[in-house]
Design an enzyme around this catalytic site. Sequence first.
Site, PDB file in Angstrom:
ATOM      1  N   GLU A 510       0.837  -1.211   0.000  1.00 19.76           N
ATOM      2  CA  GLU A 510       0.000   0.000   0.000  1.00 19.76           C
ATOM      3  C   GLU A 510       0.867   1.254   0.000  1.00 19.76           C
ATOM      4  O   GLU A 510       0.574   2.218  -0.704  1.00 19.76           O
ATOM      5  CB  GLU A 510      -0.967   0.004   1.188  1.00 19.76           C
ATOM      6  CG  GLU A 510      -1.950  -1.171   1.236  1.00 19.76           C
ATOM      7  CD  GLU A 510      -2.713  -1.414  -0.054  1.00 19.76           C
ATOM      8  OE1 GLU A 510      -2.832  -0.474  -0.880  1.00 19.76           O
ATOM      9  OE2 GLU A 510      -3.169  -2.550  -0.270  1.00 19.76           O
ATOM     10  N   ASP A 574       3.534  -4.692  -5.439  1.00 15.77           N
ATOM     11  CA  ASP A 574       3.915  -6.008  -4.913  1.00 15.77           C
ATOM     12  C   ASP A 574       5.430  -6.109  -4.744  1.00 15.77           C
ATOM     13  O   ASP A 574       5.922  -6.563  -3.710  1.00 15.77           O
ATOM     14  CB  ASP A 574       3.465  -7.124  -5.879  1.00 15.77           C
ATOM     15  CG  ASP A 574       1.982  -7.447  -5.733  1.00 15.77           C
ATOM     16  OD1 ASP A 574       1.371  -7.032  -4.726  1.00 15.77           O
ATOM     17  OD2 ASP A 574       1.431  -8.124  -6.627  1.00 15.77           O
TER      18      ASP A 574
END
Length: 673
Positions: A510, A574
């Site tokens: 995030e 990621d």
Amino acid sequence: MAVLKFAPVLLLGLLPATPIFGQASGLDLGAIDRSANPCADFYQYACGGWLKKNPIPADESSWGRFDELFQRNQEILRGILEDSAQHQDRSAIDQKIGGFYQSCMNEGAVETLGTTPLKVELTRISSVANRADLVDEVARLHARQVTVFFSFYSSPDPKDAHMTLAGLDQGGLGLPEKDYYLRTDQRSEEIRKKYVAHIAKLFVLAGTPAAEAEKKAAGVMKIETSLAKASLDVTARRDPQALVHEMQKPELKQLGTQFDYNQYFIRVKSPEFTKLNVSVPDFVKGLDQVLANSDMSAVQDYLAWHYIHASARLLSKALVDENFDFYGRTLTGAEQQKPRWKRCVSATDDELGEALGRKFVEKTFGAEGKDRTLKMVGEIEHQMGRDIDSLTWMTPETKKEAHVKLQAVTNKIGYPDKWRDYSSIEIAAGDYFNNWYRANEFENKRQLDKIGQPVDRAEWAMTPPTVNAYYDPTQNNINFPAGILQPPFYSNKAADAVNYGAVGHVIGHELTHAFDDEGRQFDAEGNLKNWWQKNDETEFKKLADCFVNEYGSFSPVPGIELNGRLTLGENTADNGGVRLAYLALLDDLTKEKKPLNGEVDGYTEAQQFFLGFAQVWCENQRPEESRLLAQTDPHSPPKFRVDGVVPNIPEFSAAFGCKVPDPMFSAKGCRVW
Ligand SMILES: [Zn+2]
């Protein structure tokens, strides 16, 4: 970047020590496929055992560790709702959520009503005779969140992110995305044929004679196809600049002459405003063409279809089943419907999420969970700062701005400080249909009332039981609902290495969104404003292209390739997320004077970390679902969220002893952050 000093251990055939009390690391040891080579396919190694033992339930289109956790949350929510339904006189919250859930569970009442609840609105739609009537009807449907033709909403002003602006965007499609109307392959043709048949069947179930229903369905498809052609596709919509066209009301009037937008804003009860953002001006022009070229009866059919479609799941079994047949079975491959209680729990979460979530939090989420997560977030943010400093491709000017943005990131953990008040929604026994629409009206009004007001950054876009997390670029904050802060993501009992791999990489993910191809275009305040030196921007794009090519070469189902541009932001997040979480773990181990090659369950700290990361992604998917997601979802499929990341991380190769020509070996991996 720290270099690992220990000798890598090759894990093939290595059996872990059996702990006396369960699993000491917190890893799911049974999930591991020890016959697989971690350097050939790490996902298979970490998840192969789990994938074999966890076939997809008939009522699901996919099944993974997220779903396992979601199911646990759902069972807790069911307990809360059944208790509230029985004690509706206990409190205002019990009355709302218990009453709503009970009305949904009351299949007898729903069945007795049949399609009667549709009648009032369908009669109004059939009497739409001119442009003024149309404006009225579109406003009525939008107020109930039936998004015919376009959507009208509020959102932060891209140029002044602390204020809320009116927004108008494309909409009005029944298929998942623009290209569903335009692709020419056999499977796409087949889906369109089934979609038109589905529209006709719902018309018949709502009382239209069969021959007429087919004609109506063809007309609806024609309108939607024209709207699709005027729309932007999912990949183009990832560029935030492409969606910013602020204008005054008279400019909108020039774009769309067939629809009186000013009258619409009054009818939909929008607060006064002068300026709005029109995300896709060409769509407004395309809609104008559609309205100019369609007879009123075709427009009526289009409105009626969307109203029946939006209502189908609230009505009797025949409509619910037909809705599932297309949207569940055909599009996602699910074999049967979820039991009614699950659908009713989800509906309550959708409509009254913060009332239900408040009770969920009271039951499940302690202060300790919040404190430990906040500590981990702080550590990972610290690593992002060090990471920025270590970059060789970025100039000091841009680095300084990146630090300003990082310092400004705020963290929201668990649940909102202030709960939403649903007291004005009337919940009536035995009236699921209208309860649902009253909740929709409440939400639509709540959203529109924000226009012209300062943005409330304390508000959440996900409910507390949600198993997910998000970064909001317009608010520069990262948000982790209580629902995800549980095993397998986070456990007080799991080893630090496993927690860092699991929830730590989600936190890093995030945070990296603040600096991915989309997020990097927003400044520390959330404004869409470039803070990059030209050269650094060019370098960033070059490095990001490496991910576009890497992920674009993956194929989740035969004949379908991943879209490297659509998934670029998520893949960047990621890769950055795993790296940041790993650095945080290293820091922790150094502080605690623990060696990186210390073993638990037969795995070193580094191996536990990568296994903890990979195992949250164990998931089986039906091919229909994989295809749907590959064409619409900005996230890569679970297998590639693991096997796409680890070859880019040299520390992974070191941890598992991977070398040339192992597929997971990092030779010249992609890296942005
Ligand atoms: Zn993401």
